[in-house]
Design a protein around this motif. Structure first.
Motif, short mmCIF file in Angstrom:
data_model
loop_
_atom_site.label_atom_id
_atom_site.label_comp_id
_atom_site.label_asym_id
_atom_site.label_seq_id
_atom_site.Cartn_x
_atom_site.Cartn_y
_atom_site.Cartn_z
N LEU A 84 107.92 -20.83 -58.19
CA LEU A 84 106.76 -20.38 -57.44
C LEU A 84 105.48 -20.86 -58.11
CD1 LEU A 84 108.00 -16.68 -57.14
CD2 LEU A 84 108.62 -18.61 -55.68
N ARG A 85 104.54 -21.34 -57.33
CA ARG A 85 103.26 -21.79 -57.90
C ARG A 85 102.17 -21.72 -56.84
NH1 ARG A 85 105.15 -27.55 -59.59
NH2 ARG A 85 107.17 -26.57 -59.28
N LEU A 86 100.92 -21.61 -57.32
CA LEU A 86 99.77 -21.72 -56.44
C LEU A 86 99.50 -23.19 -56.17
CD1 LEU A 86 97.47 -19.04 -58.11
CD2 LEU A 86 98.68 -18.82 -55.93
N SER A 87 99.15 -23.51 -54.94
CA SER A 87 98.95 -24.91 -54.58
C SER A 87 97.82 -25.56 -55.35
CB SER A 87 98.69 -25.03 -53.06
OG SER A 87 97.59 -24.23 -52.69
N TYR A 88 96.84 -24.76 -55.82
CA TYR A 88 95.71 -25.32 -56.56
C TYR A 88 95.89 -25.17 -58.07
CZ TYR A 88 94.49 -20.36 -56.06
OH TYR A 88 94.52 -18.99 -56.04
N ARG A 89 97.08 -24.70 -58.53
CA ARG A 89 97.38 -24.63 -59.97
C ARG A 89 98.80 -25.16 -60.20
NH1 ARG A 89 96.13 -19.05 -62.77
NH2 ARG A 89 96.53 -20.38 -64.56
N PRO A 90 99.01 -26.45 -60.00
CA PRO A 90 100.38 -26.99 -60.07
C PRO A 90 100.99 -26.95 -61.46
CG PRO A 90 98.75 -28.76 -59.88
CD PRO A 90 98.01 -27.48 -59.67
N ASN A 91 100.18 -26.77 -62.51
CA ASN A 91 100.72 -26.75 -63.86
C ASN A 91 101.27 -25.40 -64.29
OD1 ASN A 91 100.01 -29.38 -64.06
ND2 ASN A 91 98.45 -29.13 -65.63
N HIS A 92 101.09 -24.38 -63.45
CA HIS A 92 101.58 -23.03 -63.77
C HIS A 92 102.71 -22.69 -62.80
CE1 HIS A 92 100.62 -18.48 -64.41
NE2 HIS A 92 101.81 -18.83 -64.87
N VAL A 93 103.90 -22.50 -63.34
CA VAL A 93 105.09 -22.28 -62.52
C VAL A 93 105.72 -20.94 -62.90
CG1 VAL A 93 107.35 -23.18 -61.86
CG2 VAL A 93 105.50 -24.76 -62.39
N ILE A 94 106.10 -20.17 -61.89
CA ILE A 94 106.87 -18.95 -62.08
C ILE A 94 108.31 -19.23 -61.63
CG2 ILE A 94 107.13 -16.52 -61.49
CD1 ILE A 94 104.60 -17.06 -63.00
N ALA A 95 109.27 -18.98 -62.51
CA ALA A 95 110.68 -19.16 -62.17
C ALA A 95 111.30 -17.78 -61.97
CB ALA A 95 111.42 -19.92 -63.26
N ALA A 96 112.11 -17.64 -60.93
CA ALA A 96 112.75 -16.35 -60.62
C ALA A 96 114.21 -16.58 -60.30
CB ALA A 96 112.04 -15.68 -59.44
N TRP A 97 115.06 -15.72 -60.86
CA TRP A 97 116.50 -15.79 -60.65
C TRP A 97 116.95 -14.56 -59.86
CZ3 TRP A 97 113.92 -17.18 -64.95
CH2 TRP A 97 114.18 -18.44 -65.51
N SER A 98 117.88 -14.74 -58.95
CA SER A 98 118.43 -13.62 -58.18
C SER A 98 119.94 -13.76 -58.12
CB SER A 98 117.86 -13.59 -56.76
OG SER A 98 116.46 -13.39 -56.77
N GLY A 99 120.63 -12.63 -58.23
CA GLY A 99 122.08 -12.64 -58.13
C GLY A 99 122.74 -13.03 -59.44
N PRO A 100 124.04 -12.88 -59.54
CA PRO A 100 124.77 -13.21 -60.77
C PRO A 100 124.79 -14.73 -61.02
CG PRO A 100 126.30 -12.66 -59.02
CD PRO A 100 124.93 -12.35 -58.49
N GLN A 101 124.51 -15.09 -62.27
CA GLN A 101 124.54 -16.49 -62.67
C GLN A 101 125.76 -16.75 -63.54
OE1 GLN A 101 120.59 -17.70 -64.32
NE2 GLN A 101 120.10 -15.55 -63.98
N THR A 102 126.17 -17.99 -63.59
CA THR A 102 127.28 -18.39 -64.45
C THR A 102 126.78 -19.40 -65.47
OG1 THR A 102 128.88 -18.07 -62.67
CG2 THR A 102 129.59 -19.39 -64.55
#
Length: 326
Positions: A84-102
Motif C-alpha cells: 500500500l502506498r500514497l500515489s504522491y509518496r512512492p518511496n513509502h510502502v506499507i506491506a500487509a499480510w493476511s491469512g496463514p503463511q508458509t
C-alpha cells in the motif's frame, strides 16, 4: 465561474491520467520483477494482481503468491499480500499480510498465523533504491512447525534505520512480548515476559532492491548496546561487540549478566532433576563466579569468541556459529 469549472475538470482529468499511468507502470514493474525471478530459476507466481486506490492511493494486492529461491532454499507462500502506498509518496510502502503463511528453509517448514502483521518501508531515492528506515509490527503470532509444538508470541515490534555514518550501517531495535516456547514444564515460567534489543549492525553492502533478488548483504560488525530478557524471576542482559569475517566467523566478546539466577536453578532442578550432586556442584561454581562481581545473586560472565571458538567464562562451548544471511 465557467473558467473555474473548466479548470477543475481539467485538473481532475489530468490527475486521473496521472493515476492511470502510475498504476500501469507499477503493475508493469511488479510483473517484470516476477518474470525476472522466474528467469533466474525462482518459483515466483501469483493467482491475481490488482492495483487499486484511485484517486490518492496505489495499492497492489497479490492473491496466492509464492516465492522460492533455489540458491538459498528459502520459500514463502501467502494467500493474500498487499503493498500500500500514497500515489504522491512512492518511496513509502506499507506491506500487509493476511491469512496463514508458509515459510520453508532447507531444514524445516512452518506455518505462521497472526492477528495482525504489517511493515512500513521508506526507500531512498535513486537506483537501486536502498532502505532508509523500516518498522515491522505483529500481534497474536503463532508459529506452527510441521513437527513439534507451536510457538506463540503476543506482540513483536522491530525497527531498522540507516545511520549517518554509512549507507550500509543500520540501527536496529527489537521488542518481543509474551514469547511462549512449546513444551515448557509446568513449574517453569511459560513465557518470556519481554525481550528487548538495541544494536547497530554494519553490513558489507546496503540493503536495496538488488539484495532481495541477488546476494544478501552480510554483517561485518555487530555492536550490541542493550539486550534484555525477563523470564519469571530471572533477568538477563548483554552488551558487546562482534566483528564478522567474510566466512561469517565472529570474533569478539559479549558480557552477560543474570540476576536471580539461583531461583531459576531451583526451578530447573524441579522440572528436570539432574544426577545427584550435579546441582550442588553447579551452584557452587556459579556462586563463586557471582561472588567475583560483589553480588551473590547476580552472575556476570563473558561470552567470548576467539579464533572461531566459543567460550562462556572459563568453559569452552565449541565452534562459534557462522553469521551468514542466506
Amino acid at each position: 465561474m465557467t473558467r473555474l469549472l473548466i479548470l477543475i475538470v481539467a485538473a481532475a482529468l489530468a490527475w486521473s491520467g496521472y493515476w492511470a499511468v502510475a498504476a500501469w507502470q507499477l503493475r508493469q514493474a511488479q510483473e517484470d520483477w516476477f518474470a525476472a525471478r522466474r528467469a533466474d530459476g525462482w518459483q515466483a507466481t501469483y493467482a491475481d494482481l490488482a492495483v487499486r486506490g484511485f484517486p490518492n492511493r496505489l495499492d497492489s494486492t497479490f492473491t496466492d503468491v509464492a516465492l522460492a529461491d533455489p540458491e538459498s532454499g528459502l520459500a514463502w507462500r501467502a494467500p493474500l499480500f498487499q503493498m500500500l502506498r500514497l500515489s504522491y509518496r512512492p518511496n513509502h510502502v506499507i506491506a500487509a499480510w493476511s491469512g496463514p503463511q508458509t515459510l520453508a528453509t532447507p531444514e524445516r517448514r512452518v506455518t505462521v498465523e497472526s492477528e495482525r502483521m504489517r511493515a512500513s518501508l521508506v526507500l531512498r531515492s535513486g537506483a537501486p533504491r536502498a532502505l532508509d528506515r523500516a518498522t515491522f509490527v505483529a500481534e497474536g503470532v503463532r508459529v506452527v512447525p510441521e513437527t513439534g509444538g507451536a510457538w506463540a508470541l503476543a506482540g513483536l515490534n522491530a525497527a531498522a534505520e540507516i545511520t549517518a555514518a554509512s549507507a550500509a550501517r543500520y540501527r536496529l531495535g527489537l521488542s518481543l512480548d509474551g514469547l511462549a516456547p512449546p513444551g515448557a514444564p509446568e513449574r517453569l515460567p511459560q513465557t518470556l515476559e519481554a525481550v528487548r534489543l538495541d544494536a547497530t549492525v554494519t553490513f558489507d553492502a546496503p540493503w536495496d532492491a538488488a539484495a532481495v533478488a541477488g546476494r544478501r548483504p552480510q554483517p561485518e560488525l555487530i555492536e550490541i548496546d542493550t539486550a534484555e530478557a525477563r523470564w519469571g524471576d530471572l533477568r538477563l542482559s548483554a552488551q558487546g561487540r562482534l566483528e564478522v569475517d567474510a566466512a561469517g566467523v565472529p570474533e569478539g566478546r559479549i558480557d552477560l549478566r543474570a540476576e536471580n539466577w539461583r531461583a531459576i536453578l531451583r526451578l530447573a532442578e524441579t522440572a528436570a532433576p539432574l544426577p545427584p550432586g550435579v546441582t550442588e556442584t553447579l551452584e557452587e561454581a556459579l556462586a563463586l563466579a557471582a561472588g567475583l562481581s560483589g553480588d551473590p545473586e547476580t552472575l556476570d560472565l563473558p561470552l567470548a569468541v576467539t579464533e572461531g571458538q566459543l567460550r562462556l567464562g572459563p568453559v569452552p562451548l565449541g565452534p562459534a556459529p557462522r553469521l551468514l544471511i542466506r
